[in-house]
Design a protein around this motif. Sequence first.
Motif, PDB file in Angstrom:
ATOM      1  N   HIS A   8       0.838  -1.124  -0.012  1.00 56.72           N
ATOM      2  CA  HIS A   8      -0.055   0.201   0.167  1.00 56.72           C
ATOM      3  C   HIS A   8       0.826   1.343   0.021  1.00 56.72           C
ATOM      4  CE1 HIS A   8      -3.462  -2.689   0.974  1.00 56.72           C
ATOM      5  NE2 HIS A   8      -2.678  -3.174   1.989  1.00 56.72           N
ATOM      6  N   TYR A  11       1.143   3.664  -3.072  1.00 56.39           N
ATOM      7  CA  TYR A  11      -0.055   4.637  -3.310  1.00 56.39           C
ATOM      8  C   TYR A  11      -0.141   5.566  -2.261  1.00 56.39           C
ATOM      9  CZ  TYR A  11      -1.430   0.190  -5.527  1.00 56.39           C
ATOM     10  OH  TYR A  11      -1.423  -0.943  -6.489  1.00 56.39           O
ATOM     11  N   ALA A  25      -4.099   9.185  -8.744  1.00 57.05           N
ATOM     12  CA  ALA A  25      -4.801   7.970  -9.583  1.00 57.05           C
ATOM     13  C   ALA A  25      -4.465   8.224 -11.082  1.00 57.05           C
ATOM     14  CB  ALA A  25      -6.393   8.310  -9.426  1.00 57.05           C
ATOM     15  N   ILE A  28      -0.728   6.950 -11.604  1.00 52.25           N
ATOM     16  CA  ILE A  28      -0.471   5.274 -11.447  1.00 52.25           C
ATOM     17  C   ILE A  28      -1.670   4.617 -12.143  1.00 52.25           C
ATOM     18  CG2 ILE A  28       0.672   5.799  -9.452  1.00 52.25           C
ATOM     19  CD1 ILE A  28      -1.792   5.079  -7.838  1.00 52.25           C
ATOM     20  N   LEU A  30      -4.996   4.347 -11.983  1.00 52.00           N
ATOM     21  CA  LEU A  30      -5.816   3.622 -11.128  1.00 52.00           C
ATOM     22  C   LEU A  30      -7.042   4.699 -11.037  1.00 52.00           C
ATOM     23  CD1 LEU A  30      -5.412   0.790  -9.767  1.00 52.00           C
ATOM     24  CD2 LEU A  30      -4.873   2.385  -7.448  1.00 52.00           C
ATOM     25  N   LEU A  35      -7.691   3.539  -5.796  1.00 47.07           N
ATOM     26  CA  LEU A  35      -6.921   4.290  -4.907  1.00 47.07           C
ATOM     27  C   LEU A  35      -7.412   4.695  -3.595  1.00 47.07           C
ATOM     28  CD1 LEU A  35      -3.764   5.623  -4.569  1.00 47.07           C
ATOM     29  CD2 LEU A  35      -4.877   7.536  -5.617  1.00 47.07           C
ATOM     30  N   GLN A  38      -7.066   1.376  -1.473  1.00 50.87           N
ATOM     31  CA  GLN A  38      -5.782   1.384  -1.011  1.00 50.87           C
ATOM     32  C   GLN A  38      -5.364   2.111   0.445  1.00 50.87           C
ATOM     33  OE1 GLN A  38      -4.009  -0.980  -2.074  1.00 50.87           O
ATOM     34  NE2 GLN A  38      -5.066  -2.066  -3.568  1.00 50.87           N
TER      35      GLN A  38
END
Length: 287
Positions: A8, A11, A25, A28, A30, A35, A38
């Motif tokens: 984690h 993130y 987000a 990466i 995502l 996110l 996470q």
Amino acid sequence: MLAKVLAHLPYLAAVAKHGSFSKAADEIALTQSALSYQIQKLEDKLGFKVFIRGKGSKIALTSKGELLVNEFNRLEKSFNVLLDDVQIHNKKKHFKISLPTDFGVKVITPLLPTFEKEGITLDLDLNDQVIQLQNSHFDFAIRNNQDEKGVEYLKLLSIENLVICSKQYAQTNNLNAPSDIKNEHKLIVRNKTNSKSWESIFSKNENIFTHHQNKQLITNSFGMMESTLAGFGIAILPKYFVSDSNIKNRLSILGDVEPTTFYLAYQDSPVTKKWANHIKRILLSDN
């Protein structure tokens, strides 16, 4: 515990870097909800909050969250250095260096062709703001101090500092040496309250630098030189600023002060140390 939260932490670092879930987000690749999930899982496992949620999309790290991010960034940097050592990165010849503006312009940029001939590419970040090397994307940093802990320092060279003013200013004010400086003379300084160089001059004259009232603050060496050439006052600048004969002919050199020593900072590893010494060799071969 580390094994439970390790997945984690990237993130967490991404959100902390951008100060935004949406921007992190995007970086990466995502979804924002994924996110957030996470980060929620991380907080559940840790048993404390890593972010403070404000109104709208505003967020801020908690004190514990900040500690986690700083440590993760430090460990990530160290791990990447380790990978450089155990992989085929002995052949790496592309480096990013953070360094003071005037040192970079006057000393390093003229050597770029020499570095290139040896197959070395340098990305230079000329910036007078000192970066924390351990939490940055830079391979090296050139500094005039050894303040950051956790990194290694390789002494490069010492640069002589000169007390200078324009010839006109010297003649008008009857200046021949630093001991001739009086309170009515204007000092062109980087810092009005703290200067080791100016303090050393004033201590010899049994005066105190902070008591001198006639000061002009200019935080950039190039600006200091231009104002000095214009006859505005007296400055202390590195010798390489007066190496050009056209400039030297317009100045009066009143004396010198303790030289400034520059260091190459790097994170300790056999490969990085090897390249640090290689960079030093090239630099000293031309100085």
